[in-house]
Write a protein that holds these residues in place. Structure first.
Motif, PDB file in Angstrom:
ATOM      1  N   ARG A 108      33.269   7.200   3.854  1.00  0.00           N
ATOM      2  CA  ARG A 108      32.070   6.779   3.113  1.00  0.00           C
ATOM      3  C   ARG A 108      31.321   5.675   3.861  1.00  0.00           C
ATOM      4  O   ARG A 108      30.098   5.710   3.980  1.00  0.00           O
ATOM      5  CB  ARG A 108      32.458   6.289   1.721  1.00  0.00           C
ATOM      6  CG  ARG A 108      32.788   7.381   0.758  1.00  0.00           C
ATOM      7  CD  ARG A 108      33.034   6.821  -0.655  1.00  0.00           C
ATOM      8  NE  ARG A 108      33.488   7.880  -1.518  1.00  0.00           N
ATOM      9  CZ  ARG A 108      34.749   8.044  -1.921  1.00  0.00           C
ATOM     10  NH1 ARG A 108      35.687   7.183  -1.563  1.00  0.00           N
ATOM     11  NH2 ARG A 108      35.073   9.056  -2.691  1.00  0.00           N
ATOM     12  N   VAL A 109      32.060   4.694   4.354  1.00  0.00           N
ATOM     13  CA  VAL A 109      31.438   3.596   5.103  1.00  0.00           C
ATOM     14  C   VAL A 109      30.744   4.141   6.351  1.00  0.00           C
ATOM     15  O   VAL A 109      29.604   3.768   6.660  1.00  0.00           O
ATOM     16  CB  VAL A 109      32.474   2.515   5.471  1.00  0.00           C
ATOM     17  CG1 VAL A 109      31.910   1.515   6.461  1.00  0.00           C
ATOM     18  CG2 VAL A 109      32.969   1.801   4.213  1.00  0.00           C
ATOM     19  N   ALA A 110      31.418   5.032   7.074  1.00  0.00           N
ATOM     20  CA  ALA A 110      30.828   5.610   8.286  1.00  0.00           C
ATOM     21  C   ALA A 110      29.567   6.406   7.950  1.00  0.00           C
ATOM     22  O   ALA A 110      28.558   6.316   8.665  1.00  0.00           O
ATOM     23  CB  ALA A 110      31.843   6.496   9.006  1.00  0.00           C
ATOM     24  N   SER A 148      26.353  19.157  15.537  1.00  0.00           N
ATOM     25  CA  SER A 148      24.993  19.077  16.075  1.00  0.00           C
ATOM     26  C   SER A 148      24.828  17.826  16.936  1.00  0.00           C
ATOM     27  O   SER A 148      24.103  17.853  17.941  1.00  0.00           O
ATOM     28  CB  SER A 148      23.950  19.113  14.953  1.00  0.00           C
ATOM     29  OG  SER A 148      24.029  17.961  14.131  1.00  0.00           O
ATOM     30  N   SER A 149      25.507  16.748  16.590  1.00  0.00           N
ATOM     31  CA  SER A 149      25.444  15.529  17.415  1.00  0.00           C
ATOM     32  C   SER A 149      26.088  15.764  18.775  1.00  0.00           C
ATOM     33  O   SER A 149      25.543  15.359  19.809  1.00  0.00           O
ATOM     34  CB  SER A 149      26.145  14.369  16.701  1.00  0.00           C
ATOM     35  OG  SER A 149      25.476  14.035  15.509  1.00  0.00           O
ATOM     36  N   ILE A 207      27.497  11.109  20.837  1.00  0.00           N
ATOM     37  CA  ILE A 207      28.905  11.467  21.004  1.00  0.00           C
ATOM     38  C   ILE A 207      29.759  10.606  20.067  1.00  0.00           C
ATOM     39  O   ILE A 207      30.665  11.102  19.400  1.00  0.00           O
ATOM     40  CB  ILE A 207      29.352  11.319  22.469  1.00  0.00           C
ATOM     41  CG1 ILE A 207      28.664  12.379  23.326  1.00  0.00           C
ATOM     42  CG2 ILE A 207      30.873  11.415  22.595  1.00  0.00           C
ATOM     43  CD1 ILE A 207      28.838  12.181  24.829  1.00  0.00           C
ATOM     44  N   PHE A 208      29.447   9.322  20.003  1.00  0.00           N
ATOM     45  CA  PHE A 208      30.180   8.411  19.112  1.00  0.00           C
ATOM     46  C   PHE A 208      30.066   8.867  17.660  1.00  0.00           C
ATOM     47  O   PHE A 208      31.065   8.916  16.926  1.00  0.00           O
ATOM     48  CB  PHE A 208      29.675   6.979  19.282  1.00  0.00           C
ATOM     49  CG  PHE A 208      30.356   6.009  18.360  1.00  0.00           C
ATOM     50  CD1 PHE A 208      31.631   5.549  18.637  1.00  0.00           C
ATOM     51  CD2 PHE A 208      29.726   5.572  17.201  1.00  0.00           C
ATOM     52  CE1 PHE A 208      32.277   4.670  17.777  1.00  0.00           C
ATOM     53  CE2 PHE A 208      30.359   4.692  16.339  1.00  0.00           C
ATOM     54  CZ  PHE A 208      31.641   4.238  16.627  1.00  0.00           C
ATOM     55  N   VAL A 209      28.852   9.201  17.222  1.00  0.00           N
ATOM     56  CA  VAL A 209      28.650   9.655  15.841  1.00  0.00           C
ATOM     57  C   VAL A 209      29.484  10.907  15.574  1.00  0.00           C
ATOM     58  O   VAL A 209      30.178  11.008  14.565  1.00  0.00           O
ATOM     59  CB  VAL A 209      27.153   9.918  15.559  1.00  0.00           C
ATOM     60  CG1 VAL A 209      26.956  10.730  14.287  1.00  0.00           C
ATOM     61  CG2 VAL A 209      26.394   8.605  15.471  1.00  0.00           C
ATOM     62  N   VAL A 257      32.179  12.082  17.151  1.00  0.00           N
ATOM     63  CA  VAL A 257      33.620  11.808  17.181  1.00  0.00           C
ATOM     64  C   VAL A 257      34.039  10.992  15.960  1.00  0.00           C
ATOM     65  O   VAL A 257      35.040  11.298  15.309  1.00  0.00           O
ATOM     66  CB  VAL A 257      34.022  11.103  18.501  1.00  0.00           C
ATOM     67  CG1 VAL A 257      35.452  10.591  18.440  1.00  0.00           C
ATOM     68  CG2 VAL A 257      33.834  12.052  19.682  1.00  0.00           C
ATOM     69  N   LEU A 258      33.279   9.956  15.623  1.00  0.00           N
ATOM     70  CA  LEU A 258      33.610   9.110  14.469  1.00  0.00           C
ATOM     71  C   LEU A 258      33.719   9.934  13.194  1.00  0.00           C
ATOM     72  O   LEU A 258      34.726   9.884  12.489  1.00  0.00           O
ATOM     73  CB  LEU A 258      32.560   8.007  14.299  1.00  0.00           C
ATOM     74  CG  LEU A 258      32.704   7.121  13.061  1.00  0.00           C
ATOM     75  CD1 LEU A 258      33.939   6.244  13.179  1.00  0.00           C
ATOM     76  CD2 LEU A 258      31.449   6.284  12.859  1.00  0.00           C
ATOM     77  N   LEU A 259      32.668  10.692  12.892  1.00  0.00           N
ATOM     78  CA  LEU A 259      32.685  11.473  11.663  1.00  0.00           C
ATOM     79  C   LEU A 259      33.729  12.587  11.727  1.00  0.00           C
ATOM     80  O   LEU A 259      34.380  12.896  10.726  1.00  0.00           O
ATOM     81  CB  LEU A 259      31.298  12.046  11.367  1.00  0.00           C
ATOM     82  CG  LEU A 259      30.211  11.021  11.034  1.00  0.00           C
ATOM     83  CD1 LEU A 259      28.890  11.709  10.764  1.00  0.00           C
ATOM     84  CD2 LEU A 259      30.616  10.127   9.871  1.00  0.00           C
ATOM     85  N   GLY A 260      33.923  13.176  12.917  1.00  0.00           N
ATOM     86  CA  GLY A 260      34.924  14.224  13.063  1.00  0.00           C
ATOM     87  C   GLY A 260      36.334  13.717  12.826  1.00  0.00           C
ATOM     88  O   GLY A 260      37.155  14.382  12.190  1.00  0.00           O
TER      89      GLY A 260
END
Length: 131
Positions: free
Chosen positions: A11-13, A80-81, A110-112, A114-117
């Motif tokens: 949720r925070v991410a 998509s990111s 890439i960060f977005v 990987v983070l969400l993944g």
């Protein structure tokens, strides 16, 4: 407990990414064009990309309320990111004037992804909510 902690982190991410997509892309294009803007001179591209990412950001903010009910949107954002970053990565190497993107929007996307993944639940937790 771990499931709830993981969802809280997701949720925070989602909120952070959503806010950055809504409010951060345009200022980054203005402040650091060599790392965030792909066209020089007059172009409709910057406004188009800001509109697309701001819209996605609003939906990510809404998804943060109940991430498990919005897994397809989250996975769309992840993939998509990564695809967008991959295309920009190749284009950055092909065109020397775009090398700045290797330190700007390419690693950011890439960060977005990987983070969400990493934070998005799979398996039992996701199936329990969706199935």
């Amino acid at each position: 407990m771990a499931d709830e902690s993981g969802l809280r982190n997701l949720r925070v991410a989602l909120i952070l990414v959503g806010v950055i997509f809504v409010f951060g892309i345009y200022p980054l294009m203005i402040i650091w064009p060599s790392g965030w803007t792909w066209h020089t001179g007059h172009s409709d591209y910057p406004l188009m990309i800001v509109g697309v990412y701001a819209t996605l950001g609003v939906f990510l903010l809404m998804a943060s309320r109940d991430p498990l009910a919005n897994l397809s949107l989250i996975w769309f954002t992840v993939w998509s990111s990564i695809v967008h970053a991959g295309i920009m990565l190749v284009q950055s190497f092909e065109m020397p004037e775009h090398h700045g993107h290797l330190l700007g929007d390419v690693p950011a996307l890439i960060f977005v992804g990987v983070l969400l993944g990493v934070l998005t639940p799979r398996g039992t937790l996701a199936e329990r909510r969706v199935g």
